[in-house]
Structures are given as structure tokens and as C-alpha cells.
Design a protein around this motif. Structure first.
Motif, PDB file in Angstrom:
ATOM      1  N   UNK A 191       8.309 -16.534   4.363  1.00 41.74           N
ATOM      2  CA  UNK A 191       9.395 -15.647   3.938  1.00 41.74           C
ATOM      3  C   UNK A 191       9.012 -14.861   2.696  1.00 41.74           C
ATOM      4  N   UNK A 192       8.389 -15.534   1.726  1.00 43.33           N
ATOM      5  CA  UNK A 192       7.985 -14.851   0.492  1.00 43.33           C
ATOM      6  C   UNK A 192       6.963 -13.753   0.789  1.00 43.33           C
ATOM      7  N   UNK A 193       6.017 -14.051   1.662  1.00 43.51           N
ATOM      8  CA  UNK A 193       4.998 -13.056   2.029  1.00 43.51           C
ATOM      9  C   UNK A 193       5.645 -11.879   2.755  1.00 43.51           C
ATOM     10  N   UNK A 194       6.502 -12.158   3.707  1.00 43.22           N
ATOM     11  CA  UNK A 194       7.176 -11.097   4.457  1.00 43.22           C
ATOM     12  C   UNK A 194       7.981 -10.196   3.520  1.00 43.22           C
ATOM     13  N   UNK A 195       8.777 -10.816   2.655  1.00 41.73           N
ATOM     14  CA  UNK A 195       9.598 -10.037   1.721  1.00 41.73           C
ATOM     15  C   UNK A 195       8.718  -9.207   0.784  1.00 41.73           C
ATOM     16  N   UNK A 196       7.645  -9.822   0.292  1.00 39.52           N
ATOM     17  CA  UNK A 196       6.750  -9.118  -0.641  1.00 39.52           C
ATOM     18  C   UNK A 196       6.133  -7.887   0.009  1.00 39.52           C
ATOM     19  N   UNK A 197       5.659  -8.018   1.229  1.00 38.98           N
ATOM     20  CA  UNK A 197       5.022  -6.889   1.911  1.00 38.98           C
ATOM     21  C   UNK A 197       6.049  -5.809   2.230  1.00 38.98           C
ATOM     22  N   UNK A 198       7.212  -6.196   2.724  1.00 39.95           N
ATOM     23  CA  UNK A 198       8.259  -5.217   3.031  1.00 39.95           C
ATOM     24  C   UNK A 198       8.706  -4.483   1.766  1.00 39.95           C
ATOM     25  N   UNK A 199       8.903  -5.226   0.684  1.00 40.50           N
ATOM     26  CA  UNK A 199       9.364  -4.614  -0.566  1.00 40.50           C
ATOM     27  C   UNK A 199       8.299  -3.694  -1.169  1.00 40.50           C
ATOM     28  N   UNK A 200       7.035  -4.127  -1.090  1.00 40.21           N
ATOM     29  CA  UNK A 200       5.944  -3.295  -1.598  1.00 40.21           C
ATOM     30  C   UNK A 200       5.843  -1.995  -0.810  1.00 40.21           C
ATOM     31  N   UNK A 201       5.956  -2.098   0.501  1.00 41.99           N
ATOM     32  CA  UNK A 201       5.920  -0.905   1.345  1.00 41.99           C
ATOM     33  C   UNK A 201       7.069   0.027   0.985  1.00 41.99           C
ATOM     34  N   UNK A 202       8.256  -0.535   0.768  1.00 42.24           N
ATOM     35  CA  UNK A 202       9.418   0.293   0.430  1.00 42.24           C
ATOM     36  C   UNK A 202       9.183   1.046  -0.874  1.00 42.24           C
ATOM     37  N   UNK A 203       8.595   0.361  -1.867  1.00 45.56           N
ATOM     38  CA  UNK A 203       8.310   0.998  -3.154  1.00 45.56           C
ATOM     39  C   UNK A 203       7.285   2.119  -2.987  1.00 45.56           C
ATOM     40  N   UNK A 204       6.228   1.850  -2.198  1.00 49.66           N
ATOM     41  CA  UNK A 204       5.209   2.864  -1.958  1.00 49.66           C
ATOM     42  C   UNK A 204       5.779   4.049  -1.198  1.00 49.66           C
ATOM     43  N   UNK A 205       6.616   3.781  -0.211  1.00 48.41           N
ATOM     44  CA  UNK A 205       7.216   4.839   0.595  1.00 48.41           C
ATOM     45  C   UNK A 205       8.093   5.739  -0.267  1.00 48.41           C
ATOM     46  N   UNK A 206       8.878   5.102  -1.161  1.00 47.11           N
ATOM     47  CA  UNK A 206       9.742   5.869  -2.048  1.00 47.11           C
ATOM     48  C   UNK A 206       8.915   6.723  -2.998  1.00 47.11           C
ATOM     49  N   UNK A 207       7.810   6.171  -3.493  1.00 46.21           N
ATOM     50  CA  UNK A 207       6.943   6.912  -4.418  1.00 46.21           C
ATOM     51  C   UNK A 207       6.310   8.116  -3.720  1.00 46.21           C
ATOM     52  N   UNK A 208       5.881   7.927  -2.478  1.00 41.71           N
ATOM     53  CA  UNK A 208       5.271   9.031  -1.728  1.00 41.71           C
ATOM     54  C   UNK A 208       6.272  10.137  -1.449  1.00 41.71           C
ATOM     55  N   UNK A 209       7.504   9.753  -1.172  1.00 41.09           N
ATOM     56  CA  UNK A 209       8.532  10.755  -0.904  1.00 41.09           C
ATOM     57  C   UNK A 209       8.852  11.558  -2.155  1.00 41.09           C
ATOM     58  N   UNK A 210       8.848  10.884  -3.315  1.00 42.73           N
ATOM     59  CA  UNK A 210       9.137  11.583  -4.555  1.00 42.73           C
ATOM     60  C   UNK A 210       8.045  12.589  -4.910  1.00 42.73           C
ATOM     61  N   UNK A 211       6.811  12.275  -4.514  1.00 42.98           N
ATOM     62  CA  UNK A 211       5.694  13.195  -4.775  1.00 42.98           C
ATOM     63  C   UNK A 211       5.775  14.423  -3.878  1.00 42.98           C
ATOM     64  N   UNK A 212       6.154  14.217  -2.636  1.00 40.11           N
ATOM     65  CA  UNK A 212       6.193  15.327  -1.679  1.00 40.11           C
ATOM     66  C   UNK A 212       7.451  16.167  -1.812  1.00 40.11           C
ATOM     67  N   UNK A 213       8.482  15.648  -2.446  1.00 36.85           N
ATOM     68  CA  UNK A 213       9.728  16.425  -2.600  1.00 36.85           C
ATOM     69  C   UNK A 213       9.543  17.581  -3.581  1.00 36.85           C
TER      70      UNK A 213
END
Length: 213
Positions: A191-213
Motif C-alpha cells: 500500500x505504501x509503495x502504491x500510494x507513493x508512486x501514484x502521489x509522485x506521478x500526480x505531483x510530476x503531472x501537475x508540474x508538467x501541466x504548469x510548465x506547458x500552461x
């Protein structure tokens, strides 16, 4: 109001699926013939930032079903003594009915349509869950019958590792080899690994969107 009412629903995060982290300990590798001996399930919750975390762990010691096979090698690995009274094991039917009741409650709270099993080598756990469900003639198994979310795949993608212990170590979580192969420990690490990977991806995805906006 209790936190059971005020939760942020997971309905929109995984296309209407409710992820439930599951780990089973068994008497072998054959889901039809080998005993299901232990079941742990981790319920996840999501916060206002969209981050997943462990909420609650449920755990059952299970009596071997009649004429179940139990490979001594498997029992040596997981350390289970199937007929020890200290296990406080309960019948398979009772354990699964209690488990499915917990999941159905979470489905309603999270406004999800169906649960999806999250595991490490998830098809193994799902096969044992499905076989046990058939044995007790369960008509309301809330899990998708074949789809899973697997930390083996996620670990290979993110860290180049497929072994649970190595993924945990690569993620900076540490690993206790003495507690490994207990359903609760493995489920919570998964569970910790799953949450960590999902949360990290979400942070990266948000950062990429902010750069392209």
C-alpha cells in the motif's frame, strides 16, 4: 460528523474503481487446491490534494477449507501453523463475508462502482480470492474478476525493480525481512509503495501541466 461521512470520494480517480490493497498467505500456489490461510486488506483514502494514503488495515486468520492442500515448503516460508489455536482462525466463509462487507461499505462511501485489487503479483492474490469466493458460493464479490493494479509493474517502471523488498528500499522506505511474508506487513508495504508512486506521478503531472500552461 465522523470521518466515515466526511471523506473525499475516490470515484473520479480510478475511473469509478475503488483500489483495495490485498495480500494473502496460502498453503501453496494452486488457488483451487491449496489453503487460503491469511488475508490482509488495506483501505486507502484520498485527501484534498488528491494524495492517497493508508487509512485502515483489516486482517483475518483463516481455517483451511476441507481437504485443502498445504505444502510444507510454503508453510516454512510464511511461518504459519494452520491448526494452532493461537491463530484464532475463523472459517473461510466468515472471513470473506466480513471482508466483502468492509469493501462494499467503502464502495458506497467513495461512490465507486466496483473494487479493483491492488497487490504485488496481484493475479496470485486475486486468484485465491476468487477461488475462495466460489467455494462459499458468494453472489456479491465486489472485486473486478480479472483486472488488477500491480506494484510489480509499477516498481519496474519507476525503479527498475520487481521484488517488493527492493522496490521499498529504492523508494527509501526500508524493509524488515523478519516481518516479511506476514499478510499485514506485506499488504501495508504494498500500500505504501502504491500510494507513493501514484502521489509522485500526480505531483510530476501537475508540474508538467504548469510548465506547458
Amino acid at each position: 460528523m465522523s470521518d466515515e461521512i466526511e471523506i473525499i470520494p475516490l470515484a473520479n480517480r480510478f475511473r469509478g474503481f475503488l483500489p483495495v490493497v490485498v495480500d494473502v498467505e496460502t498453503g501453496g500456489f494452486n488457488s483451487r487446491k491449496d489453503a487460503l490461510l491469511e488475508l490482509a486488506a488495506v483501505i486507502l483514502r484520498i485527501d484534498e490534494k488528491g494524495e492517497l494514503s493508508r487509512y485502515r488495515t483489516h486482517h483475518w486468520h483463516i481455517e483451511p477449507f476441507p481437504n485443502a492442500n498445504m505444502d510444507p515448503k510454503s508453510l516454512e516460508i510464511n511461518g504459519i501453523k494452520p491448526f494452532s489455536p493461537l491463530r484464532l482462525a475463523i472459517p473461510e466463509e466468515r472471513a470473506l463475508n466480513e471482508f466483502f462487507k468492509v469493501v462494499r461499505k467503502e464502495l458506497k462511501l467513495n461512490r465507486c462502482n466496483r473494487s479493483i485489487l491492488v497487490g504485488h503479483n496481484a493475479p496470485f492474490d486475486l486468484n485465491f480470492l476468487n477461488a475462495a469466493s466460489e467455494r462459499i458460493d458468494c453472489k456479491r464479490n465486489p472485486f473486478h474478476p480479472f483486472s488488477t493494479l500491480d506494484t510489480v509493474t509499477l516498481g519496474a517502471l519507476v525503479y527498475g525493480q520487481t521484488v517488493l523488498a527492493r522496490i521499498a528500499q529504492a523508494a527509501g522506505m526500508g524493509w524488515d525481512g523478519e516481518q516479511a511474508h506476514s499478510a499485514v506487513y506485506d499488504a501495508e508495504k504494498t500500500a505504501d509503495i502504491f500510494c507513493h508512486i501514484v502521489n509522485t506521478w500526480q505531483t510530476m503531472d501537475a508540474a508538467m501541466k504548469s510548465v506547458t500552461d
